[in-house]
Design a protein around this motif. Structure first.
Motif, PDB file in Angstrom:
ATOM      1  N   ASN A   6       0.817  -1.218   0.000  1.00 33.06           N
ATOM      2  CA  ASN A   6       0.000   0.000   0.000  1.00 33.06           C
ATOM      3  C   ASN A   6       0.848   1.263   0.000  1.00 33.06           C
ATOM      4  O   ASN A   6       0.374   2.325  -0.372  1.00 33.06           O
ATOM      5  N   TRP A  17      -5.341  -5.423  -4.528  1.00 34.90           N
ATOM      6  CA  TRP A  17      -6.740  -5.132  -4.232  1.00 34.90           C
ATOM      7  C   TRP A  17      -7.585  -6.401  -4.239  1.00 34.90           C
ATOM      8  O   TRP A  17      -8.482  -6.560  -3.415  1.00 34.90           O
ATOM      9  N   GLN A  20      -6.874  -8.211  -0.975  1.00 32.91           N
ATOM     10  CA  GLN A  20      -7.515  -7.530   0.146  1.00 32.91           C
ATOM     11  C   GLN A  20      -9.014  -7.799   0.157  1.00 32.91           C
ATOM     12  O   GLN A  20      -9.611  -8.015   1.207  1.00 32.91           O
ATOM     13  N   SER A  21      -9.619  -7.801  -1.024  1.00 31.66           N
ATOM     14  CA  SER A  21     -11.050  -8.090  -1.127  1.00 31.66           C
ATOM     15  C   SER A  21     -11.339  -9.526  -0.680  1.00 31.66           C
ATOM     16  O   SER A  21     -12.289  -9.774   0.067  1.00 31.66           O
TER      17      SER A  21
END
Length: 59
Positions: A6, A17, A20-21
């Motif tokens: 990040n 991403w 993370q999802s």
């Protein structure tokens, strides 16, 4: 363990991403494993690769 990525905001991180999802969808005791194979005909004895290849074959 994904947090350091990040820090770099100069380029997009679609894989970060996605991870993370996925992490947000998993329960506290659930885990995700990334599996990579350069030959989809050989599992190399790795049970995670064998499971991925079985999933690919079923499609």
């Amino acid at each position: 363990m994904l947090a350091p990525a990040n820090a770099c905001t100069s380029i997009p991180h679609p894989n970060l991403w996605a991870w993370q999802s996925l992490r947000a969808e998993l329960g506290e005791d659930e885990h995700a494993i990334a599996v990579f194979a350069d030959d989809l005909t050989q599992s190399g004895g790795d049970p995670h690769v064998a499971a991925m290849l079985a999933e690919v074959a079923a499609r």
